[in-house]
Scaffold this motif. Structure first.
Motif, PDB file in Angstrom:
ATOM      1  N   GLU A 216       0.859  -1.192   0.000  1.00 37.86           N
ATOM      2  CA  GLU A 216       0.000   0.000   0.000  1.00 37.86           C
ATOM      3  C   GLU A 216       0.894   1.240   0.000  1.00 37.86           C
ATOM      4  OE1 GLU A 216      -3.706   1.929   2.550  1.00 37.86           O
ATOM      5  OE2 GLU A 216      -2.995  -0.091   2.980  1.00 37.86           O
ATOM      6  N   PRO A 217       1.283   1.707  -1.194  1.00 35.81           N
ATOM      7  CA  PRO A 217       2.242   2.812  -1.321  1.00 35.81           C
ATOM      8  C   PRO A 217       1.837   4.042  -0.528  1.00 35.81           C
ATOM      9  CG  PRO A 217       1.850   1.805  -3.456  1.00 35.81           C
ATOM     10  CD  PRO A 217       0.854   1.204  -2.504  1.00 35.81           C
ATOM     11  N   SER A 218       2.831   4.634   0.146  1.00 37.28           N
ATOM     12  CA  SER A 218       2.557   5.767   1.019  1.00 37.28           C
ATOM     13  C   SER A 218       3.744   6.712   1.066  1.00 37.28           C
ATOM     14  CB  SER A 218       2.241   5.248   2.431  1.00 37.28           C
ATOM     15  OG  SER A 218       2.348   6.262   3.386  1.00 37.28           O
ATOM     16  N   VAL A 219       3.473   7.998   0.889  1.00 36.40           N
ATOM     17  CA  VAL A 219       4.515   9.017   1.042  1.00 36.40           C
ATOM     18  C   VAL A 219       5.043   8.995   2.474  1.00 36.40           C
ATOM     19  CG1 VAL A 219       5.014  11.485   0.989  1.00 36.40           C
ATOM     20  CG2 VAL A 219       3.559  10.477  -0.773  1.00 36.40           C
ATOM     21  N   ASP A 220       4.145   8.747   3.413  1.00 36.21           N
ATOM     22  CA  ASP A 220       4.552   8.698   4.823  1.00 36.21           C
ATOM     23  C   ASP A 220       5.575   7.601   5.066  1.00 36.21           C
ATOM     24  OD1 ASP A 220       2.935  10.813   5.493  1.00 36.21           O
ATOM     25  OD2 ASP A 220       1.293   9.573   6.254  1.00 36.21           O
ATOM     26  N   ASP A 221       5.381   6.434   4.445  1.00 34.31           N
ATOM     27  CA  ASP A 221       6.335   5.335   4.608  1.00 34.31           C
ATOM     28  C   ASP A 221       7.711   5.724   4.072  1.00 34.31           C
ATOM     29  OD1 ASP A 221       4.651   3.606   5.897  1.00 34.31           O
ATOM     30  OD2 ASP A 221       4.085   2.473   4.106  1.00 34.31           O
ATOM     31  N   ALA A 222       7.724   6.335   2.899  1.00 38.30           N
ATOM     32  CA  ALA A 222       8.994   6.734   2.297  1.00 38.30           C
ATOM     33  C   ALA A 222       9.696   7.783   3.156  1.00 38.30           C
ATOM     34  CB  ALA A 222       8.764   7.268   0.882  1.00 38.30           C
ATOM     35  N   THR A 223       8.920   8.736   3.654  1.00 36.31           N
ATOM     36  CA  THR A 223       9.485   9.773   4.512  1.00 36.31           C
ATOM     37  C   THR A 223      10.004   9.179   5.817  1.00 36.31           C
ATOM     38  OG1 THR A 223       7.922  11.386   3.586  1.00 36.31           O
ATOM     39  CG2 THR A 223       9.028  11.982   5.632  1.00 36.31           C
ATOM     40  N   CYS A 224       9.244   8.245   6.370  1.00 30.47           N
ATOM     41  CA  CYS A 224       9.658   7.599   7.623  1.00 30.47           C
ATOM     42  C   CYS A 224      10.959   6.821   7.445  1.00 30.47           C
ATOM     43  CB  CYS A 224       8.557   6.667   8.121  1.00 30.47           C
ATOM     44  SG  CYS A 224       7.185   7.517   8.917  1.00 30.47           S
ATOM     45  N   ASN A 225      11.125   6.156   6.316  1.00 35.92           N
ATOM     46  CA  ASN A 225      12.366   5.409   6.098  1.00 35.92           C
ATOM     47  C   ASN A 225      13.558   6.349   5.976  1.00 35.92           C
ATOM     48  OD1 ASN A 225      11.692   2.751   6.373  1.00 35.92           O
ATOM     49  ND2 ASN A 225      12.293   2.161   4.299  1.00 35.92           N
TER      50      ASN A 225
END
Length: 202
Positions: free
Chosen positions: A113-122
């Motif tokens: 489930e692609p998420s900008v939040d996930d990318a930012t968190c990583n």
């Protein structure tokens, strides 16, 4: 310990990314952290680095359009089995190892489930890993403004920011295919050296 301007710039770049680009960015940051887990596993005989490598291989194939994410729930279960409990290890290395697991787990979630939040968190997680390493291992006597400045100017931090910028540049100009996967993966592997300067060869 993370420069707010740095995070703002990364957040702005990632906000325009498509789903596959977000997953690729998450995967690249997770790949970069793999040696941190590998060293911890070698020293403590906890976990199996091959399980993390398998997950990364699945993610890279997914990014290149060669793999479906429909069975990725099982990957999450396998990663949970490799997650160390920081209370059970009296050593600093457990923290970068745990961060590596968290980064990889986030990448799998992002594929599902692609998420900008996930990318930012990583991105934030890997920068935090470096900041904590520097502050606790190199300069435990520093704090406040002096510590923040020391971390911001440290070679490990500068090198990792260059890596994040290059990953974003590659993803901004490429398409989800085998050629891009190879280029980004090579960049992320970094000759087997993590963002902390830990090498699989050492």
């Amino acid at each position: 310990m993370i420069n707010p301007k740095v995070m703002a710039g990364l957040g702005k770049a990632l906000a325009d990314f498509k789903p596959w680009q977000l997953t690729a960015f998450c995967t690249a940051t997770a790949q970069r952290s793999l040696p941190n887990y590998a060293l911890f596993s070698d020293v403590t005989e906890f976990g199996d680095t091959a399980e993390l490598t398998h997950t990364l291989n699945m993610l890279w194939d997914f990014i290149a359009g060669q793999q479906s994410a429909k069975n990725f729930e099982r990957l999450l279960e396998r990663l949970e089995e490799q997650t160390p409990d920081v209370q059970q290890f009296d050593m600093y290395g457990v923290y970068p190892a745990l961060d590596a697991i968290v980064a990889l787990t986030t990448a799998v979630h992002c594929a599902m489930e692609p998420s900008v939040d996930d990318a930012t968190c990583n991105a934030k997680l890997t920068l935090s890993t470096i900041g904590r390493f520097i502050s606790q291992i190199e300069v435990p006597e520093l704090n406040g403004v002096e510590l923040h400045q020391y971390i911001d100017e440290h070679p490990l931090m500068l090198q990792h920011l260059d890596f994040l910028d290059e990953a974003i540049r590659l993803l901004s100009t490429g398409k989800p295919n085998a050629e891009l996967k190879k280029a980004l993966r090579t960049l992320a592997i970094n000759d087997g050296t993590s963002e902390l300067g830990i090498s699989l060869e050492s």
